[in-house]
Motif scaffolding. Structure first.
Motif, PDB file in Angstrom:
ATOM      1  N   THR A  28       0.827  -1.214   0.000  1.00  0.00           N
ATOM      2  CA  THR A  28       0.000   0.000   0.000  1.00  0.00           C
ATOM      3  C   THR A  28       0.854   1.254   0.000  1.00  0.00           C
ATOM      4  N   ILE A  29       1.936   1.263   0.782  1.00  0.00           N
ATOM      5  CA  ILE A  29       2.813   2.438   0.844  1.00  0.00           C
ATOM      6  C   ILE A  29       3.452   2.702  -0.518  1.00  0.00           C
ATOM      7  N   ILE A  30       3.962   1.668  -1.166  1.00  0.00           N
ATOM      8  CA  ILE A  30       4.598   1.836  -2.470  1.00  0.00           C
ATOM      9  C   ILE A  30       3.583   2.299  -3.505  1.00  0.00           C
ATOM     10  N   LEU A  31       2.388   1.721  -3.492  1.00  0.00           N
ATOM     11  CA  LEU A  31       1.346   2.117  -4.443  1.00  0.00           C
ATOM     12  C   LEU A  31       0.928   3.569  -4.216  1.00  0.00           C
ATOM     13  N   ALA A  32       0.756   3.964  -2.958  1.00  0.00           N
ATOM     14  CA  ALA A  32       0.359   5.337  -2.652  1.00  0.00           C
ATOM     15  C   ALA A  32       1.438   6.330  -3.057  1.00  0.00           C
ATOM     16  N   PHE A  33       2.708   6.010  -2.773  1.00  0.00           N
ATOM     17  CA  PHE A  33       3.804   6.892  -3.166  1.00  0.00           C
ATOM     18  C   PHE A  33       3.868   7.048  -4.681  1.00  0.00           C
ATOM     19  N   ALA A  34       3.720   5.943  -5.408  1.00  0.00           N
ATOM     20  CA  ALA A  34       3.786   6.004  -6.871  1.00  0.00           C
ATOM     21  C   ALA A  34       2.644   6.834  -7.437  1.00  0.00           C
ATOM     22  N   ALA A  35       1.435   6.629  -6.898  1.00  0.00           N
ATOM     23  CA  ALA A  35       0.272   7.379  -7.386  1.00  0.00           C
ATOM     24  C   ALA A  35       0.421   8.872  -7.114  1.00  0.00           C
ATOM     25  N   MET A  36       0.866   9.235  -5.900  1.00  0.00           N
ATOM     26  CA  MET A  36       1.022  10.642  -5.571  1.00  0.00           C
ATOM     27  C   MET A  36       2.175  11.264  -6.344  1.00  0.00           C
ATOM     28  N   LEU A  37       3.221  10.491  -6.630  1.00  0.00           N
ATOM     29  CA  LEU A  37       4.333  11.008  -7.414  1.00  0.00           C
ATOM     30  C   LEU A  37       3.862  11.382  -8.825  1.00  0.00           C
ATOM     31  N   ILE A  38       3.045  10.524  -9.414  1.00  0.00           N
ATOM     32  CA  ILE A  38       2.471  10.821 -10.728  1.00  0.00           C
ATOM     33  C   ILE A  38       1.604  12.075 -10.659  1.00  0.00           C
ATOM     34  N   ALA A  39       0.764  12.146  -9.632  1.00  0.00           N
ATOM     35  CA  ALA A  39      -0.148  13.291  -9.496  1.00  0.00           C
ATOM     36  C   ALA A  39       0.606  14.604  -9.295  1.00  0.00           C
ATOM     37  N   ILE A  40       1.669  14.587  -8.484  1.00  0.00           N
ATOM     38  CA  ILE A  40       2.424  15.815  -8.197  1.00  0.00           C
ATOM     39  C   ILE A  40       3.248  16.258  -9.405  1.00  0.00           C
ATOM     40  N   LEU A  41       3.963  15.308 -10.008  1.00  0.00           N
ATOM     41  CA  LEU A  41       4.852  15.661 -11.126  1.00  0.00           C
ATOM     42  C   LEU A  41       4.079  16.155 -12.344  1.00  0.00           C
ATOM     43  N   LEU A  42       2.846  15.707 -12.513  1.00  0.00           N
ATOM     44  CA  LEU A  42       2.034  16.163 -13.641  1.00  0.00           C
ATOM     45  C   LEU A  42       1.079  17.288 -13.252  1.00  0.00           C
ATOM     46  N   GLY A  43       0.493  17.200 -12.059  1.00  0.00           N
ATOM     47  CA  GLY A  43      -0.552  18.140 -11.668  1.00  0.00           C
ATOM     48  C   GLY A  43      -0.064  19.559 -11.460  1.00  0.00           C
ATOM     49  N   ILE A  44       1.054  19.737 -10.752  1.00  0.00           N
ATOM     50  CA  ILE A  44       1.546  21.086 -10.482  1.00  0.00           C
ATOM     51  C   ILE A  44       1.978  21.803 -11.765  1.00  0.00           C
ATOM     52  N   PRO A  45       2.794  21.182 -12.634  1.00  0.00           N
ATOM     53  CA  PRO A  45       3.132  21.882 -13.884  1.00  0.00           C
ATOM     54  C   PRO A  45       1.915  22.180 -14.763  1.00  0.00           C
ATOM     55  N   LEU A  46       0.968  21.259 -14.836  1.00  0.00           N
ATOM     56  CA  LEU A  46      -0.235  21.501 -15.631  1.00  0.00           C
ATOM     57  C   LEU A  46      -1.032  22.675 -15.076  1.00  0.00           C
ATOM     58  N   GLY A  47      -1.140  22.758 -13.736  1.00  0.00           N
ATOM     59  CA  GLY A  47      -1.859  23.865 -13.116  1.00  0.00           C
ATOM     60  C   GLY A  47      -1.178  25.198 -13.358  1.00  0.00           C
ATOM     61  N   VAL A  48       0.156  25.202 -13.290  1.00  0.00           N
ATOM     62  CA  VAL A  48       0.909  26.436 -13.534  1.00  0.00           C
ATOM     63  C   VAL A  48       0.733  26.893 -14.982  1.00  0.00           C
TER      64      VAL A  48
END
Length: 253
Positions: A32-52
Motif C-alpha cells: 500500500t505504501i509503495i502504491l500510494a507513493f507512486a500514485a502521488m508522485l504521478i499526481a504531483i509531477l504532472l498536476g503542479i506543472p499543468l496547473g501552472v
C-alpha cells in the motif's frame, strides 16, 4: 512485543489465517505504501506543472484542455477507470505493453524465491493517481491565478526578473499551501487503503486484505485496518503542518 522492547497493542488473531492481526497488516503495508507513493508522485509531477501552465496561459487551449481533463478525472470513479485500464492495457494491448491485468509487487517462485514485478505497479498507480492529479491541477491553477495578481509579482517583474523565475520561484511557492493540503489529504486517503483499485488489480495491500476480510467476516483484521487508517490520517496531518512552515515562512508557531 518487538525485539526492541517497545510494546504494541494486541489486536487479536485473524479468524481465517490464525495469525496475529498486526502481522497480517504489516505484511500488506509495504504494498500500500509503495502504491500510494507512486500514485502521488504521478499526481504531483504532472498536476503542479499543468496547473501552472493553465494559470499562466489562461483562456488558451492549454487552459481549456487542463480544465476539461481535470473535470473528467474528478468525475470518473476509480473502480471504473481501473477496469478500463486493466482491460485495454493489460488484456487487449498486453503484447505491446508487457503489462498484465492483475499482479502484486512480487511473486514467490519455488526456485528463485521472491522476485519483484515492478511492471505490475504501473496500471494501479496510474488509476489511483488520476483523481488527485485532477484536483492538484485545479487547485494549483486557482492558487496561481490569485498569486499572479499580487503586488509583489508586479514588483518582481519591475526589478527585471525573468518570467520563468517569477512564476516558478516566487509565485508558485506562495501558491502551494492549498496544494499541500490536497496532497497530504489524498496521500493519507491512499495510505488508508485504495480498496477498489487494489481489489481490481489483485494488488496485495491494506485495501485488498480488508476487502478479503470483510468477505470472510474476519472482524479482527477489519478492526485492525481501521486503526491503522486512523493512525495514517493523524500522522499525515502532522506532517502537513510541518510542511506549511517550510514552504511558507509567514506561518509561525
Amino acid at each position: 512485543l518487538f525485539r526492541s522492547g517497545i510494546k504494541i497493542p494486541y489486536l487479536r488473531r485473524s479468524y481465517q489465517s490464525k495469525k496475529p492481526v498486526l502481522e497480517v497488516l504489516l505484511e500488506a503495508l509495504p504494498g500500500t505504501i509503495i502504491l500510494a507513493f507512486a500514485a502521488m508522485l504521478i499526481a504531483i509531477l504532472l498536476g503542479i506543472p499543468l496547473g501552472v501552465v493553465a494559470a499562466v496561459r489562461k483562456g488558451t487551449w492549454a487552459d481549456t484542455s487542463a480544465i476539461f481533463s481535470s473535470i473528467v478525472g474528478i468525475s470518473v470513479p476509480s473502480f471504473f477507470m481501473g477496469i478500463i485500464l486493466a482491460y485495454v492495457f493489460g488484456f487487449l494491448l498486453s503484447r505491446y505493453t508487457g503489462l498484465s491485468m492483475t499482479g502484486s509487487l512480487f511473486d514467490l517462485d519455488p526456485y528463485k524465491g521472491k522476485t519483484y514485478q515492478l511492471q505490475n505497479l504501473i496500471l494501479p498507480a496510474i488509476t489511483l493517481g488520476i483523481r488527485p492529479l485532477a484536483i492538484i491541477t485545479q487547485l494549483t491553477r486557482s492558487a496561481m491565478l490569485d498569486v499572479l495578481k499580487q503586488d509583489y509579482i508586479r514588483t518582481a517583474y519591475a526589478k527585471g526578473l525573468s518570467k520563468t523565475k517569477v512564476i516558478w520561484k516566487h509565485a508558485l511557492r506562495n501558491a502551494l499551501n492549498p496544494v499541500i493540503t490536497a496532497i497530504t489529504g489524498w496521500f493519507a486517503e491512499l495510505l488508508a487503503g485504495a480498496f477498489f483499485v487494489e481489489y481490481i488489480f489483485n494488488w496485495k495491500g491494506i485495501g485488498k486484505v480488508t476487502v478479503d476480510a470483510l468477505e470472510k467476516l474476519d472482524f479482527p483484521v477489519v478492526m485492525g485496518s481501521v486503526l491503522i487508517t486512523a493512525t495514517f490520517f493523524v500522522l499525515v496531518n502532522i506532517l502537513a503542518d510541518m510542511l506549511y512552515r517550510v514552504v511558507d515562512p509567514r506561518i509561525k508557531g
